[in-house]
Design a protein around this motif. Structure first.
Motif: not given
Length: 519
Positions: A57-72, A83-92
């Protein structure tokens, strides 16, 4: 009876990856099958874990981009479970290559002859050059100089293969009008070749101009166009059905049982550049059962059009293909999941990074959905044609354009109520929710392509998935390559080709199974 030999290591790894992906998708099925336009009507935000809600709810768009890209993202603090969910999607997910390069759209390709760039957008230029070079390598490795391009469209790839690389090409297209257009483009190119002084220069805006060696001259060898559709149940040499519409386009005589009029049994390479829906699986099946097909390259698209249930005509399913995936509980993929796999994660991450005004489009559509259902509960997710440049409009302007497209009078619908205003203020939540669904998109695509890879591995073929195109410009950038001979020589040169290209590099995802028995 002797026990079956244990599967090869590469096959075991891929089978385990498929099982792990299905397990993860099953855990997040509500997110996987959610339509972002239902954000308000079905209370999608409340379905997220409370810690995720608080952080997103408080994340900025660049922060969401970081979540998608894996750099936070800058200054982001995410719950460990997210974080575990995002990491698992990228690992698989299969590696998609480095987006890299300029954030601008691709330029005119300096490595394509100017006559081959005509009528071709820069994105397509990038794709046909990269795929063409791969097919050239396959031709050299297999000794086949005949290519059948299925789903050839306006013939851009076929034209490059024939005129640019000197290969003998048959272009098959189900839409007779496109096949006729392809022939006209060929004739136009031949007329230009007959003139003197055709320049090989670099065209485009200054940022696209490069000091490179001009592309080699073209050959006068043109592709042969055939208007016809693929019958997935027919033998290779008989796979053509009449074009759509019937009677349009070049005469649909079938050259495939006797390619180019040469002696019967000639071997061919088969390719499909973004062959839609079931067409890509059909090409793989033809390769697997047809010894005359020496190798195949397949770049799929439109996964939502895959058949996942038996059809009246009894055609084989588009998904799953492999025995392994078909036997895994929970392997089924909904229409929404397959449609989501076609979204461009890298492109959306770029919009988030730049805090683009385009981000409001999903919120606008979700609010419009609530108004549509309030006015007519029988209308659920009606198709609303894209409103051009909707992000430049106010919501009332957008709604007045969208409501008539579903048969509703804007004058009867409140467009500026407090309720509408309250929903519009939640745009950041809609963007965050959609970003979460995008994390699953590469996983679904990986499962679909992994199923195709396993189908070929189960029959002992040499195969690999290669991130051949720049994912920033070509989201469906993974190309499945299969052959009846080892692929190591073909794949080993792709990095070298890429380093010489004007676009990003490519990294292969290799792994070769045992050679199939000789026919």
């Amino acid at each position: 009876m002797a026990a079956a030999p244990p599967p090869e290591p590469a096959l075991r790894r891929e089978q385990q990856r498929a099982a792990d992906i299905i397990r993860l998708l099953s855990l997040y099925r509500p997110l996987l099958d959610a339509y972002v336009i239902d954000f308000f009507t079905e209370g999608l935000w409340a379905q997220l874990p409370p810690p995720w809600q608080a952080a997103l709810a408080t994340a900025t768009p660049p922060q969401l981009a970081g979540l998608l890209g894996g750099h936070g993202g800058p200054g982001a603090t995410w719950p460990l479970s997210l974080l575990a969910f995002a990491a698992a999607t990228r690992a698989l997910a299969f590696p998609r290559g480095r987006p890299g390069g300029s954030p601008h759209p691709p330029c005119q390709s300096a490595r394509l002859h100017p006559l081959l760039r005509r009528h071709v957008k820069p994105k397509k230029q990038h794709e046909i050059r990269r795929l063409g070079k791969l097919l050239q390598r396959l031709s050299q490795a297999t000794g086949c100089d005949r290519v059948v391009d299925v789903g050839a469209g306006q013939g851009h790839l076929s034209r490059f293969l024939a005129f640019g690389l000197g290969l003998s090409v048959t272009a098959v297209e189900g839409d007779g009008r496109l096949a006729s257009m392809a022939e006209r483009f060929d004739q136009e190119l031949l007329r230009e070749l007959g003139k003197t002084g055709v320049p090989p220069g670099n065209e485009g805006p200054p940022r696209c101009r490069q000091n490179r060696t001009p592309p080699p001259p073209l050959t006068p060898q043109r592709p042969h166009h055939v208007a016809g559709r693929l019958d997935p149940g027919a033998p290779w040499g008989e796979f053509l059905l009449p074009p759509d519409p019937p009677g349009s386009g070049p005469a649909a005589q079938n050259p495939l049982s006797d390619p180019g009029g040469s002696e019967g049994g000639s071997r061919v390479l088969v390719t499909g550049l973004h062959a839609c829906g079931d067409l890509s699986p059909a090409l793989l099946r033809h390769f697997a059962r047809s010894p005359s097909v020496a190798a195949v390259t397949s770049a799929g698209c439109c996964y939502m059009k895959l058949s996942t249930a038996p059809t009246p005509l009894g055609y084989p399913l588009g998904y799953p293909l492999s025995t392994w995936v078909a036997g895994l509980p929970g392997h089924q993929l909904s229409y929404r999941a397959r449609e989501g796999a076609c979204h461009a994660l890298e492109e959306y991450a770029g919009r988030l990074d730049g805090e683009s005004g385009c981000l409001r489009a999903h919120c606008y559509r979700a609010v419009l959905e609530t108004l549509i259902r309030a006015a007519d509960p029988s209308k659920k997710r009606p198709g609303v044609q894209t409103v051009k440049k909707s992000h430049t409009l106010t919501f009332p302007q957008y709604a007045r354009l969208g409501l008539p497209r579903v048969g509703l009078d804007p004058a009867t619908v409140p467009l500026d109520s407090e309720a509408v205003g309250a929903m519009l203020e939640q745009q950041h939540k809609v963007v965050a929710f959609f970003s979460l669904t995008l994390l699953l998109a590469p996983l679904v695509e990986t499962l679909i392509l992994l199923d195709r890879l396993l189908y070929l591995r189960e029959q002992g073929f040499q195969c690999a998935l290669v991130p051949l195109f720049n994912p920033r410009f070509s989201p469906r950038n993974l190309v499945l390559v299969a052959a009846r001979t080892p692929l190591s020589t073909v794949l080993s040169g792709l990095d070298e080709d890429s380093s010489e290209d004007e676009d990003t590099g490519v990294a292969e995802l290799r792994g070769e199974g045992p050679s199939p028995p000789k026919p």
